[in-house]
Write a protein that holds these residues in place. Structure first.
Motif, mmCIF file in Angstrom:
data_model
loop_
_atom_site.group_PDB
_atom_site.id
_atom_site.type_symbol
_atom_site.label_atom_id
_atom_site.label_comp_id
_atom_site.label_asym_id
_atom_site.label_seq_id
_atom_site.Cartn_x
_atom_site.Cartn_y
_atom_site.Cartn_z
ATOM 1 N N UNK A 24 28.983 0.570 15.889
ATOM 2 C CA UNK A 24 29.206 2.019 15.866
ATOM 3 C C UNK A 24 28.707 2.556 14.535
ATOM 4 N N UNK A 25 27.628 3.323 14.592
ATOM 5 C CA UNK A 25 27.024 3.853 13.372
ATOM 6 C C UNK A 25 27.391 5.313 13.126
ATOM 7 N N UNK A 26 28.381 5.820 13.832
ATOM 8 C CA UNK A 26 28.699 7.251 13.754
ATOM 9 C C UNK A 26 29.178 7.678 12.373
ATOM 10 N N UNK A 27 29.751 6.746 11.607
ATOM 11 C CA UNK A 27 30.303 7.109 10.298
ATOM 12 C C UNK A 27 29.232 7.316 9.230
ATOM 13 N N UNK A 28 28.030 6.807 9.460
ATOM 14 C CA UNK A 28 27.006 6.865 8.422
ATOM 15 C C UNK A 28 26.589 8.297 8.111
ATOM 16 N N UNK A 29 26.722 9.203 9.090
ATOM 17 C CA UNK A 29 26.338 10.594 8.857
ATOM 18 C C UNK A 29 27.137 11.234 7.737
ATOM 19 N N UNK A 30 28.457 11.003 7.731
ATOM 20 C CA UNK A 30 29.312 11.553 6.674
ATOM 21 C C UNK A 30 28.940 10.968 5.313
ATOM 22 N N UNK A 31 28.626 9.672 5.293
ATOM 23 C CA UNK A 31 28.252 9.020 4.030
ATOM 24 C C UNK A 31 26.964 9.625 3.485
ATOM 25 N N UNK A 32 25.971 9.772 4.356
ATOM 26 C CA UNK A 32 24.682 10.345 3.936
ATOM 27 C C UNK A 32 24.870 11.765 3.429
ATOM 28 N N UNK A 33 25.623 12.576 4.170
ATOM 29 C CA UNK A 33 25.835 13.974 3.770
ATOM 30 C C UNK A 33 26.540 14.065 2.425
ATOM 31 N N UNK A 34 27.501 13.178 2.190
ATOM 32 C CA UNK A 34 28.242 13.201 0.926
ATOM 33 C C UNK A 34 27.329 12.920 -0.262
#
Length: 317
Positions: A24-34
């Motif tokens: 599940x790669x869904x969390x990477x978006x928040x990391x990138x945006x941060x």
């Protein structure tokens, strides 16, 4: 206006067999945006995973339903003046080793990730919940301070050091008791102040958002103002006294209060007068995060800042 981007990663092939969990790669978006928010000093909202492991999703477009003030430094289309990184997405390659997990200092990355997350949440709340946004910035600063280790004499005043020595000398098991007290008194506030004063250098004071000289942070009273920011946070969390209207961000990018706020509590008025406004504290926290990164394996950040016309390239390509 708002722009939308897609960040794509090449991932390892996953066999679809029974008993094998699909990544599940869904969390990477928040990391990138941060991290992008801190890098460019702009608000990056995550519109969600569009495709991952063969599953497709519709982007979350609800973020476009709310209006934002494009004149604020973190919403505008202009490069930030303080630790200015050109608004060119090629520069995000400096963060690649974080995104793909090749950065060697595994203890630093979670701290940076959390500090960047709080910074982004501050930008997202600044226009509507300024008090909450201010607290998010303070929490980001606390995360940064946890990376440093200080001795008692570095974060305690002379009176407290004397009292601890008296406990050691005069009480049974005094040294053990004094050590227990000192661990608790390695004041988060003092560590917060000391860390930000260490990370913020002269370059911060020479590059500012506000055109008015009287509205800028100055090096001579910087430590006092950082302490007041933490005191403002403490007052809010302990008493609930509102202060959002006094620190709310404005398009002039004012770092500090102009004049002394008129409130019934004199002590509160003093703290408000000294504490940076949201724009000032936002500049401090972003600069501190980038400075901590630049002295811990991300030296390219200084190169981009000092040579803004140079396009960053991945050395492995």
């Amino acid at each position: 206006s708002r722009n939308a981007f897609i960040v794509a990663f090449r991932t390892e092939k996953t066999e679809r067999k029974s008993g094998i969990s699909i990544p599940d790669y869904s969390l990477i978006g928040e990391v990138v945006c941060s991290f992008l928010s801190v890098l460019y000093g702009k608000r990056f909202d995550n519109h969600g995973l569009t495709e991952g492991s063969g599953f497709y999703n519709t982007p979350d477009l609800s973020i476009y339903n709310s209006r934002c003030n494009y004149r604020l430094p973190f919403n505008s289309h202009e490069q930030r003046k303080c630790f200015g990184i050109p608004l060119n997405l090629t520069h995000c390659s400096v963060l690649e080793k974080i995104f793909i997990g090749t950065f060697p200092d595994k203890k630093l990355i979670p701290k940076l990730q959390t500090a960047c997350k709080f910074y982004l949440q501050a930008l997202q709340n600044a226009e509507h919940e300024p008090e909450i946004a201010y607290l998010h910035l303070i929490m980001a600063g606390e995360i940064l301070s946890s990376h440093f280790h200080y001795k008692n004499e570095e974060v305690m005043d002379e009176l407290m050091l004397t009292n601890l020595q008296t406990i050691k000398n005069e009480l049974k098991n005094g040294e053990k008791i004094a050590n227990q007290i000192s661990k608790r008194l390695l004041s988060i506030r003092r560590k917060f102040i000391k860390t930000l004063c260490f990370l913020v250098d002269n370059d911060f004071f020479e590059n500012y958002e506000s055109d008015a000289n009287y509205a800028r942070l100055k090096s001579e009273d910087f430590e006092q103002r950082i302490g007041a920011a933490y005191d403002l946070r403490s007052m809010y969390t302990h008493t609930g006294v509102p202060f959002g209207n006094w620190i709310r961000p404005d398009s002039q990018g004012e770092d500090v209060q102009i004049g002394k706020p008129v409130v019934s509590d004199k002590e509160f008025a003093k703290v408000l007068a000294r504490a940076p406004r949201f724009c000032g504290l936002e500049r401090i926290i972003r600069y501190s995060i980038l400075k901590l990164m630049s002295i811990n394996g991300f030296s390219q950040l200084e190169d981009i800042k000092n040579h803004p016309n140079r396009v960053t390239r991945n050395p492995d390509q």
